[in-house]
Enzyme design. Structure first.
Site, PDB file in Angstrom:
ATOM      1  N   SER A 104       0.855  -1.192   0.000  1.00 28.16           N
ATOM      2  CA  SER A 104       0.000   0.000   0.000  1.00 28.16           C
ATOM      3  C   SER A 104       0.887   1.236   0.000  1.00 28.16           C
ATOM      4  O   SER A 104       2.062   1.168   0.377  1.00 28.16           O
ATOM      5  CB  SER A 104      -0.862  -0.010   1.275  1.00 28.16           C
ATOM      6  OG  SER A 104      -1.471   1.238   1.509  1.00 28.16           O
ATOM      7  N   TYR A 154      -2.821  -1.340  10.000  1.00 29.00           N
ATOM      8  CA  TYR A 154      -2.767  -1.561   8.540  1.00 29.00           C
ATOM      9  C   TYR A 154      -1.405  -1.135   7.995  1.00 29.00           C
ATOM     10  O   TYR A 154      -0.748  -1.889   7.261  1.00 29.00           O
ATOM     11  CB  TYR A 154      -3.891  -0.757   7.902  1.00 29.00           C
ATOM     12  CG  TYR A 154      -4.047  -0.914   6.407  1.00 29.00           C
ATOM     13  CD1 TYR A 154      -4.716  -2.009   5.868  1.00 29.00           C
ATOM     14  CD2 TYR A 154      -3.553   0.064   5.536  1.00 29.00           C
ATOM     15  CE1 TYR A 154      -4.881  -2.146   4.495  1.00 29.00           C
ATOM     16  CE2 TYR A 154      -3.715  -0.060   4.165  1.00 29.00           C
ATOM     17  CZ  TYR A 154      -4.383  -1.168   3.641  1.00 29.00           C
ATOM     18  OH  TYR A 154      -4.545  -1.285   2.286  1.00 29.00           O
TER      19      TYR A 154
HETATM   20  P1  NAD Z   1     -11.755  -5.165  -1.124  1.00 33.49           P
HETATM   21  O1  NAD Z   1     -12.169  -5.067   0.287  1.00 33.49           O
HETATM   22  O2  NAD Z   1     -12.773  -4.946  -2.188  1.00 33.49           O
HETATM   23  O3  NAD Z   1     -11.092  -6.603  -1.424  1.00 33.49           O
HETATM   24  C1  NAD Z   1     -10.404  -7.339  -0.453  1.00 33.49           C
HETATM   25  C2  NAD Z   1     -10.658  -8.813  -0.739  1.00 33.49           C
HETATM   26  O4  NAD Z   1      -9.906  -9.588   0.216  1.00 33.49           O
HETATM   27  C3  NAD Z   1     -12.131  -9.195  -0.565  1.00 33.49           C
HETATM   28  O5  NAD Z   1     -12.578  -9.976  -1.639  1.00 33.49           O
HETATM   29  C4  NAD Z   1     -12.124  -9.990   0.743  1.00 33.49           C
HETATM   30  O6  NAD Z   1     -13.150 -10.980   0.834  1.00 33.49           O
HETATM   31  C5  NAD Z   1     -10.740 -10.621   0.698  1.00 33.49           C
HETATM   32  N1  NAD Z   1     -10.315 -11.077   2.026  1.00 33.49           N
HETATM   33  C6  NAD Z   1     -10.393 -10.423   3.199  1.00 33.49           C
HETATM   34  N2  NAD Z   1      -9.961 -11.216   4.204  1.00 33.49           N
HETATM   35  C7  NAD Z   1      -9.582 -12.385   3.632  1.00 33.49           C
HETATM   36  C8  NAD Z   1      -9.031 -13.593   4.128  1.00 33.49           C
HETATM   37  N3  NAD Z   1      -8.797 -13.769   5.452  1.00 33.49           N
HETATM   38  N4  NAD Z   1      -8.735 -14.592   3.252  1.00 33.49           N
HETATM   39  C9  NAD Z   1      -8.984 -14.430   1.916  1.00 33.49           C
HETATM   40  N5  NAD Z   1      -9.526 -13.318   1.403  1.00 33.49           N
HETATM   41  C10 NAD Z   1      -9.810 -12.303   2.250  1.00 33.49           C
HETATM   42  O7  NAD Z   1     -10.555  -4.127  -1.284  1.00 33.49           O
HETATM   43  P2  NAD Z   1      -9.432  -3.948  -2.409  1.00 33.49           P
HETATM   44  O8  NAD Z   1      -9.160  -2.514  -2.537  1.00 33.49           O
HETATM   45  O9  NAD Z   1      -9.755  -4.725  -3.613  1.00 33.49           O
HETATM   46  O10 NAD Z   1      -8.177  -4.608  -1.661  1.00 33.49           O
HETATM   47  C11 NAD Z   1      -7.218  -5.413  -2.316  1.00 33.49           C
HETATM   48  C12 NAD Z   1      -5.854  -5.189  -1.715  1.00 33.49           C
HETATM   49  O11 NAD Z   1      -5.406  -3.879  -2.026  1.00 33.49           O
HETATM   50  C13 NAD Z   1      -5.783  -5.304  -0.189  1.00 33.49           C
HETATM   51  O12 NAD Z   1      -4.597  -5.955   0.178  1.00 33.49           O
HETATM   52  C14 NAD Z   1      -5.727  -3.864   0.251  1.00 33.49           C
HETATM   53  O13 NAD Z   1      -5.126  -3.708   1.526  1.00 33.49           O
HETATM   54  C15 NAD Z   1      -4.915  -3.248  -0.854  1.00 33.49           C
HETATM   55  N6  NAD Z   1      -5.047  -1.805  -1.010  1.00 33.49           N
HETATM   56  C16 NAD Z   1      -6.243  -1.231  -1.251  1.00 33.49           C
HETATM   57  C17 NAD Z   1      -6.317   0.139  -1.397  1.00 33.49           C
HETATM   58  C18 NAD Z   1      -7.627   0.854  -1.690  1.00 33.49           C
HETATM   59  O14 NAD Z   1      -7.659   2.080  -1.610  1.00 33.49           O
HETATM   60  N7  NAD Z   1      -8.678   0.175  -2.054  1.00 33.49           N
HETATM   61  C19 NAD Z   1      -5.166   0.913  -1.291  1.00 33.49           C
HETATM   62  C20 NAD Z   1      -3.945   0.283  -1.032  1.00 33.49           C
HETATM   63  C21 NAD Z   1      -3.892  -1.078  -0.897  1.00 33.49           C
END
Ligand code: NAD
Length: 258
Positions: A135, A148
């Site tokens: 991130s 986080y």
């Molecule tokens: P999101 O919440 O839509 O997707 C996260 C996914 O992870 C979901 O499908 C959820 O069911 C799954 N998940 C959660 N816990 C789990 C577990 N224990 N085992 C398996 N799957 C699990 O959000 P996103 O934005 O698509 O997130 C994807 C990645 O990107 C994450 O690692 C998040 O930290 C990172 N990220 C997101 C952002 C943002 O702004 N959206 C920014 C930086 C990093």
């Protein structure tokens, strides 16, 4: 020829958000994809639509990782790639964060990533790739997301060590550091099953917020992160390993005072 023709890639947290877009793009580029998540209904529906394989995988559970790799090998004969994408976010100042909450975040984001590298690299074909989702908060601080940010900083450490340890097998390990991306994590309107929260007014408020915060003036799209994951999984990045890649619309470049 697609950029991932014939490769077998496991994407965790692939039922929605960035993982879903990674699964869609990878299939479009010729990969055989294993959609892994704890959201079984959404994950199964996506896998069915894409002609992919769905596996239930809670990334905190070592035994489930073993089963997921075995299922991938049974269906496709081998594994060439992993995108550690699953993650959760909790908002709290450090002083208000209970140990339970801190550990929940560490278990999914950091331990999940470690277990994934361990389970998949052990069985992966030489020349494979691992992409870890860190991130923006893996490279800088942000108030109210201490657990986080700590877990995402740790992912960069894991990425560098894994890159060193796996380089002899030409397995490349890199990390993505997304800024604000328009998924359920940053925009809870996506979680409203009725779609009522996804109003034009809500979109305008989001727009105003990110116009001030991000130099490129908007929130990122999960499809844009998927293209970075494709670059790091395919041969276009053949001489790159152990690196964090920031994808944030310029947010990390600094603050604008004019
Ligand atoms: P999101 O919440 O839509 O997707 C996260 C996914 O992870 C979901 O499908 C959820 O069911 C799954 N998940 C959660 N816990 C789990 C577990 N224990 N085992 C398996 N799957 C699990 O959000 P996103 O934005 O698509 O997130 C994807 C990645 O990107 C994450 O690692 C998040 O930290 C990172 N990220 C997101 C952002 C943002 O702004 N959206 C920014 C930086 C990093």
């Amino acid at each position: 020829m697609g950029k991932l023709e014939g490769r077998v890639v496991i994407v965790t947290g692939a039922a929605r958000g960035q993982g879903e877009q990674e699964a869609r793009l990878f299939v479009a580029e010729g990969a055989r994809v294993v959609v892994a998540d704890v959201l079984d209904g959404q994950g199964e529906a996506l896998a069915k639509e894409l002609g992919a394989l769905y596996v239930h995988l809670d990334v905190r559970e070592e035994a489930e990782w073993q089963a997921a790799v075995a299922a991938a090998e049974k269906a496709y004969g081998r594994v060439d790639g992993l995108v550690n994408n699953a993650g959760i976010l909790r908002f709290n100042t450090l002083l208000d964060t209970h140990l339970d909450e801190f550990m929940q975040v560490v278990e999914v984001n950091q331990v999940g990533c470690f277990l994934g590298i361990k389970a998949v690299a052990a069985r992966m074909a030489d020349g494979g790739t691992i992409v870890n989702t860190a991130s923006y908060t893996g490279v800088t601080g942000m108030a109210a997301v201490g657990a986080y940010a700590a877990s995402k900083h740790a992912i960069l450490g894991l990425t560098r060590v894994a890159a060193l340890e796996l380089a002899a097998r030409n397995i490349r390990v890199n990390a993505m550091c997304p800024g604000a991306i328009d998924t359920a994590m940053s925009n809870p309107a996506h979680l409203d099953p009725t779609g009522a929260a996804d109003t034009e007014e809500a979109a305008r408020a989001l727009d105003r917020f990110y116009r001030k915060l991000v130099p490129l003036g908007r929130i990122g799209r999960p499809e844009e992160v998927a293209r970075l994951a494709l670059f790091l999984t395919g041969d276009d990045s053949s001489y790159i390993t152990g690196q964090p890649f920031v994808i944030d619309g310029g947010w990390l470049a600094g603050v604008n005072v004019v």
